[in-house]
Design a protein around this motif. Structure first.
Motif, PDB file in Angstrom:
ATOM      1  N   ASP A 321      12.851   6.826 -67.836  1.00  0.00           N
ATOM      2  CA  ASP A 321      11.713   8.033 -67.656  1.00  0.00           C
ATOM      3  C   ASP A 321      12.592   9.082 -66.798  1.00  0.00           C
ATOM      4  O   ASP A 321      13.852   9.130 -65.238  1.00  0.00           O
ATOM      5  CB  ASP A 321      10.249   7.916 -67.444  1.00  0.00           C
ATOM      6  CG  ASP A 321      10.849   7.326 -65.500  1.00  0.00           C
ATOM      7  OD1 ASP A 321      11.567   6.873 -65.647  1.00  0.00           O
ATOM      8  OD2 ASP A 321       9.010   7.688 -64.851  1.00  0.00           O
ATOM      9  N   ARG A 322      12.051  10.161 -67.597  1.00  0.00           N
ATOM     10  CA  ARG A 322      12.936  11.720 -66.324  1.00  0.00           C
ATOM     11  C   ARG A 322      13.809  11.470 -66.079  1.00  0.00           C
ATOM     12  O   ARG A 322      14.178  12.098 -65.014  1.00  0.00           O
ATOM     13  CB  ARG A 322      11.824  11.121 -65.221  1.00  0.00           C
ATOM     14  CG  ARG A 322      10.425  11.755 -65.382  1.00  0.00           C
ATOM     15  CD  ARG A 322       9.289  12.054 -63.465  1.00  0.00           C
ATOM     16  NE  ARG A 322       8.494  12.109 -63.572  1.00  0.00           N
ATOM     17  CZ  ARG A 322       7.573  13.057 -63.450  1.00  0.00           C
ATOM     18  NH1 ARG A 322       8.304  14.191 -63.841  1.00  0.00           N
ATOM     19  NH2 ARG A 322       6.533  13.751 -63.946  1.00  0.00           N
ATOM     20  N   PRO A 323      15.122  11.326 -66.831  1.00  0.00           N
ATOM     21  CA  PRO A 323      16.475  11.516 -66.780  1.00  0.00           C
ATOM     22  C   PRO A 323      16.756  12.559 -66.196  1.00  0.00           C
ATOM     23  O   PRO A 323      17.914  12.187 -65.150  1.00  0.00           O
ATOM     24  CB  PRO A 323      16.796  11.534 -68.523  1.00  0.00           C
ATOM     25  CG  PRO A 323      15.748  11.526 -69.352  1.00  0.00           C
ATOM     26  CD  PRO A 323      14.576  11.618 -68.603  1.00  0.00           C
ATOM     27  N   ILE A 324      16.491  13.938 -66.700  1.00  0.00           N
ATOM     28  CA  ILE A 324      16.650  15.342 -66.241  1.00  0.00           C
ATOM     29  C   ILE A 324      16.535  15.132 -64.931  1.00  0.00           C
ATOM     30  O   ILE A 324      17.221  15.833 -64.020  1.00  0.00           O
ATOM     31  CB  ILE A 324      16.591  16.382 -66.821  1.00  0.00           C
ATOM     32  CG1 ILE A 324      15.858  16.548 -68.035  1.00  0.00           C
ATOM     33  CG2 ILE A 324      16.715  17.643 -66.744  1.00  0.00           C
ATOM     34  CD1 ILE A 324      17.678  16.035 -68.741  1.00  0.00           C
ATOM     35  N   GLU A 325      15.090  14.604 -64.232  1.00  0.00           N
ATOM     36  CA  GLU A 325      15.469  14.559 -63.255  1.00  0.00           C
ATOM     37  C   GLU A 325      16.238  14.089 -62.112  1.00  0.00           C
ATOM     38  O   GLU A 325      16.432  14.183 -61.026  1.00  0.00           O
ATOM     39  CB  GLU A 325      13.664  14.166 -63.087  1.00  0.00           C
ATOM     40  CG  GLU A 325      12.212  15.789 -63.108  1.00  0.00           C
ATOM     41  CD  GLU A 325      11.821  15.691 -64.373  1.00  0.00           C
ATOM     42  OE1 GLU A 325      13.077  14.851 -65.090  1.00  0.00           O
ATOM     43  OE2 GLU A 325      11.142  15.858 -64.690  1.00  0.00           O
ATOM     44  N   ARG A 326      15.909  12.776 -62.354  1.00  0.00           N
ATOM     45  CA  ARG A 326      16.722  11.419 -62.467  1.00  0.00           C
ATOM     46  C   ARG A 326      18.507  12.371 -62.052  1.00  0.00           C
ATOM     47  O   ARG A 326      19.022  11.860 -61.072  1.00  0.00           O
ATOM     48  CB  ARG A 326      16.838  10.306 -62.653  1.00  0.00           C
ATOM     49  CG  ARG A 326      15.468   9.362 -62.518  1.00  0.00           C
ATOM     50  CD  ARG A 326      15.210   8.403 -63.484  1.00  0.00           C
ATOM     51  NE  ARG A 326      13.601   7.943 -63.762  1.00  0.00           N
ATOM     52  CZ  ARG A 326      13.735   7.192 -62.650  1.00  0.00           C
ATOM     53  NH1 ARG A 326      13.987   6.784 -61.095  1.00  0.00           N
ATOM     54  NH2 ARG A 326      12.220   6.776 -62.436  1.00  0.00           N
ATOM     55  N   ALA A 354      17.048  24.039 -66.792  1.00  0.00           N
ATOM     56  CA  ALA A 354      17.847  23.058 -67.825  1.00  0.00           C
ATOM     57  C   ALA A 354      16.688  23.118 -69.094  1.00  0.00           C
ATOM     58  O   ALA A 354      16.744  23.512 -70.066  1.00  0.00           O
ATOM     59  CB  ALA A 354      18.265  21.222 -66.809  1.00  0.00           C
ATOM     60  N   ASP A 355      15.190  23.236 -68.518  1.00  0.00           N
ATOM     61  CA  ASP A 355      14.548  22.760 -69.247  1.00  0.00           C
ATOM     62  C   ASP A 355      14.037  24.082 -70.023  1.00  0.00           C
ATOM     63  O   ASP A 355      13.889  23.975 -70.883  1.00  0.00           O
ATOM     64  CB  ASP A 355      13.271  22.546 -69.061  1.00  0.00           C
ATOM     65  CG  ASP A 355      12.910  20.424 -68.085  1.00  0.00           C
ATOM     66  OD1 ASP A 355      13.969  20.162 -68.939  1.00  0.00           O
ATOM     67  OD2 ASP A 355      11.980  20.368 -67.832  1.00  0.00           O
ATOM     68  N   ALA A 366      16.190  18.989 -73.220  1.00  0.00           N
ATOM     69  CA  ALA A 366      17.893  19.181 -72.077  1.00  0.00           C
ATOM     70  C   ALA A 366      19.377  17.887 -72.093  1.00  0.00           C
ATOM     71  O   ALA A 366      18.746  17.426 -72.440  1.00  0.00           O
ATOM     72  CB  ALA A 366      17.809  19.805 -70.047  1.00  0.00           C
ATOM     73  N   GLY A 367      19.899  19.209 -73.078  1.00  0.00           N
ATOM     74  CA  GLY A 367      20.705  17.988 -72.754  1.00  0.00           C
ATOM     75  C   GLY A 367      22.138  18.081 -71.939  1.00  0.00           C
ATOM     76  O   GLY A 367      21.569  19.164 -71.092  1.00  0.00           O
TER      77      GLY A 367
END
Length: 809
Positions: A321-326, A354-355, A366-367
């Motif tokens: 979960d939350r890949p961008i935050e991590r 990013a979002d 976001a990629g």
């Protein structure tokens, strides 16, 4: 293929079928975390009776090792020809590779798992030095060795362009990687469940059906895509699929490159498939698991099935979960470790940016592009310099896998692994420097191991110039372990079962086969560095034989420096070098006799080559003659040779200049005599080109000639007088040589020389330090009071106790 066709193909449809009926055909993109999640979901939902995977069937016996807790991806299956280990191929797998996920699921659920691709015995025989793997684009890309050619058709690119994307990676992220998974992580740590066990198989298989339809359309349009050998591989896979269905029924799952799915689903006869395989060449092969790296999974490494961002894909697979935050938290930790200020506020702002970028660009999430742009703007302050570190360490990554000790390996590899463990030299994918103190037993053993591996062409470490002491008891190495070194170890296994015996056997063989004297002397040096006492007698015999027959002074001059270094290293390593000393002394004597005649009648290139050899011999004799009584050693005979070279007009100017300089630096030539020789060389009657060559030999290169001219204005004045007297029509001819000579000086030296020339010569009868300087910066003499004031500070910096008078003050 139209955009509407792509949209239709990517929607749920029927269940893919194999030849003559059932089987779940799970077409994947190799090393795709989205494909890996989808495969895991499909397997959990379908619960197949057997799992078939694209790969060499000889590796079936190695599959159980994947369940070993000491096995950590990325790893690769390595296949090599028994009689020719250089013919090898790798099948890499990362934690986010669909094949690895399928293997782990099958092992965890006691489901038979088999490889069904063309055997390595055939693929290695079909292509040299690499197997036939075509090295295709992302979803059809096979596990090819990195020498593979670029494919004619890249299906992912075709589908992306048809859908209106200019970046295949971005299209794949939007369509596959950003599909929101459901469920929790499984207890194997292989990523999201993707589907509950009671989900309908049709729902879990829908993505594969859509991708199979898209690949079918592409196969209809492009045929074999420029890879005709695919037909042979697909025929073998169809035969294996038929065999598995007879044994396990239709409840069989096949994990393969999506490009092959239409061919596996095609209805063909068994006889037709066998006809395609008839007469294939075959070689004996060995297979094993070896560690792999994320860097070698990258497309930039040349790996045909490579991806642009293995580290990023690994993160997407692991982050439930939350890949961008991590991800932003990882980036912040990396930058903080490099002493850059990155706060929690930076992380929050980077996630928001990013979002926002993803929304502006019409992307579902976001990629990598959006996160990279956000990191550059927020954490790197718009600079690409720290961003390059993020790309190298995180986006690509430095992970190096591990394999258990029970993995099959050649005896030489096992001995190397034991040595690495004993000496605490762990192989690492990232490059690092290792400083060794040869007076310590462990460091000396490490040095011997690294030198032995270099002799066996296993380039784990490269010697580099040390940052500390330059003494012979110190060595510095740059270490970097690459997966391909496992192939080198397998190749070296023909020489012996241990590193010591293999290096000894290879050194003895090279000594017998060597034809050049310099090669044998270099080999003798390697034997001493590597600690190969059993190889030295063979090498010394070959050295004595070659030295007795070689009359070329240039060859002798090339060979002597290596012998001199060998004697020095032998002394440090407590090696008996008596025989080596005798040969080296004989070579030095022959050089002293034959060098003066060899230095006449040379063209400019030959003169430059011999100048370098004169310098090398000079340094070598300095090492050989240490400890000799004055007047009895080689030094005196060599000095006589240098005097001959400096005084003979028939010797090339660059050699005469260098001989003069060597004598002057050693205190074997008075300054007045050096000035006289320079005056003769730069006299008006001397050809300008020859005079310029003399200057190049005397003050050129990195030998400190610039500082010599700064401190001896008589020599500077001779050079200046000659230079200003060169006729204009000849000046352009000598200008390139002069420019090469003086451009090697440091800027400060060139500036000082220019200032001295501008000021002109000192008054007659006075040295420059006795004359009042016209400009600032030069004193009339030594100011002892000011010089003495510096001494306490120097003693403090050097850690030496102050003088009694200083202590009293």
């Amino acid at each position: 293929m139209s955009g509407a066709a792509v949209a239709g193909a990517m929607t749920p449809g029927r269940t893919a079928t194999g030849p003559e009926g059932g089987a779940w055909l799970l077409g994947v993109r190799h090393h795709g975390p989205g494909s890996a999640r989808a495969v895991l979901a499909a397997l959990r939902a379908a619960r197949p009776a057997a799992v078939l995977i694209e790969g060499p069937p000889e590796a079936d016996a190695l599959v159980p090792l994947a369940a070993d807790p000491r096995m950590h991806p990325p790893v690769a299956l390595l296949a090599h020809a028994v009689d020719d280990p250089g013919r090898a191929s790798f099948w890499p797998m990362a934690a986010f590779s669909p094949e690895w996920v399928a293997i782990r699921w099958a092992l965890d659920h006691d489901v038979p798992v088999r490889f069904i691709d063309l055997p390595a015995a055939h693929s290695l025989a079909l292509k040299e030095p690499a197997p036939e793997e075509p090295g295709e684009g992302p979803e059809r890309a096979e596990h090819a060795q990195e020498e593979e050619v670029t494919p004619v058709v890249d299906p992912i690119r075709v589908l992306a362009e048809t859908a209106g994307y200019d970046d295949p990676e971005r299209w794949w992220e939007d369509v596959v990687e950003h599909r929101s998974p459901t469920g929790e992580r499984d207890d194997g740590g292989m990523g999201p469940e993707g589907a509950a066990p009671d989900d309908a198989p049709g729902d879990a298989l829908a993505p594969f059906v859509a991708l199979a339809e898209a690949m079918s359309a592409l196969r209809e349009a492009y045929g074999d895509g420029g890879q005709p050998r695919d037909a042979v591989r697909e025929a073998y896979m169809r035969i294996q699929l038929r065999t598995a269905r007879k044994e396990f029924g239709d409840e069989v799952a096949v994990v393969c490159g999506a490009w092959h799915v239409p061919a596996l689903a095609a209805r063909t006869t068994l006889g037709a498939d066998r006809a395609l395989l008839k007469g294939l060449p075959k070689v004996r092969t060995d297979l094993t698991w070896v560690p792999w790296t994320h860097r070698r999974l990258a497309r930039q490494s040349g790996y045909g099935a490579g991806i642009d961002s293995p580290g990023w894909y690994g993160h997407l697979f692991e982050a439930a979960d939350r890949p961008i935050e991590r991800w932003m938290t990882k980036v912040a930790g990396l930058l903080r470790g490099e002493d850059r200020f990155v706060s929690t506020a930076h992380v929050i702002e980077a996630v928001r940016l990013a979002d926002t970028l993803a929304a502006l660009r019409g992307r579902p999430l976001a990629g990598l592009g959006e996160t990279t742009d956000a990191v550059r703007a927020v954490m790197c302050e718009g600079s690409d310099v720290p961003l390059a570190l993020v790309r190298d360490r995180l986006i690509v990554g430095e992970s190096l896998g591990e394999v258990p000790d029970t993995t099959p390996a050649v005896p030489l590899q096992r001995d190397l692994t034991r040595s690495q463990r004993t000496l605490r030299l762990k192989p690492e994918a990232s490059e690092r420097e290792l400083d060794l103190d040869l007076r310590k037993e462990t460091d000396a053993a490490r040095s011997r191991l690294l030198h032995r591996l270099r002799l066996l062409d296993v380039g784990w470490g490269d010697p580099v110039a040390g940052r500390g002491s330059t003494g012979t008891f110190r060595e510095s190495w740059r270490l970097s372990w690459e997966p391909e070194l496992h192939v080198r170890v397998a190749e070296a296994g023909v020489w012996g079962t241990t590193v010591l015996t293999a290096a000894t056997a290879k050194a003895a063989s090279q000594a017998v086969a060597a034809t050049a004297l310099a090669d044998v002397t270099a080999l003798a040096e390697h034997c001493l560095l590597a600690g190969l006492p059993d190889a030295l007698p063979v090498v010394m015999k070959a050295l004595a034989d070659r030295a007795a027959l070689d009359a070329d002074v240039g060859h002798l001059a090339d060979a002597l420096p290596a012998l001199a270094r060998s004697l020095r290293y032998g002394d440090v390593r407590s090696t008996d070098t008596a025989a080596l000393t005798e040969v080296a002394a004989g070579l030095a004597e022959r050089i002293c006799v034959g060098l003066p005649p060899a230095c006449t009648g040379l063209d400019p290139d030959g003169a430059e080559t011999l100048r370098g050899q004169v310098e090398a011999v000079h340094g070598a004799i300095g090492l050989l003659d240490t400890g000799a009584e004055p007047g009895t050693g080689l030094r005196e005979r060599w000095d006589a040779v240098l005097h001959k070279l400096a005084a003979r007009d028939t010797v090339a100017g660059i050699i005469r200049g260098r001989a003069t300089r060597l004598l002057l630096d050693e205190g074997r030539l008075p300054e007045d005599e050096a000035a006289r020789l320079m005056g003769l060389a730069l006299s008006p009657g001397a050809p300008p080109a020859d005079a310029a060559a003399w200057i190049e030999g005397f003050v050129g290169g990195t030998s400190g000639g610039g500082m010599l001219l700064v401190h001896d204005e008589r020599l500077l004045g001779l050079v200046d007088t000659w230079l200003t007297g060169v006729p204009a029509d000849r000046f352009t001819g000598v200008l390139p040589l002069l420019r090469r000579t003086f451009s090697a000086y440091e800027p400060g030296v060139r500036r000082t020389l220019g200032e001295l020339v501008r000021r002109g010569p000192a008054p007659e009868g006075a040295r420059r330090d006795d004359a009042a300087p016209p400009t600032g910066g030069f004193g009339p003499g030594l100011d002892r009071a000011r010089a003495d004031a510096v001494e306490p500070v120097l003693r403090l910096l050097l850690g030496r106790p102050p003088e009694p008078a200083e202590a009293a003050v």
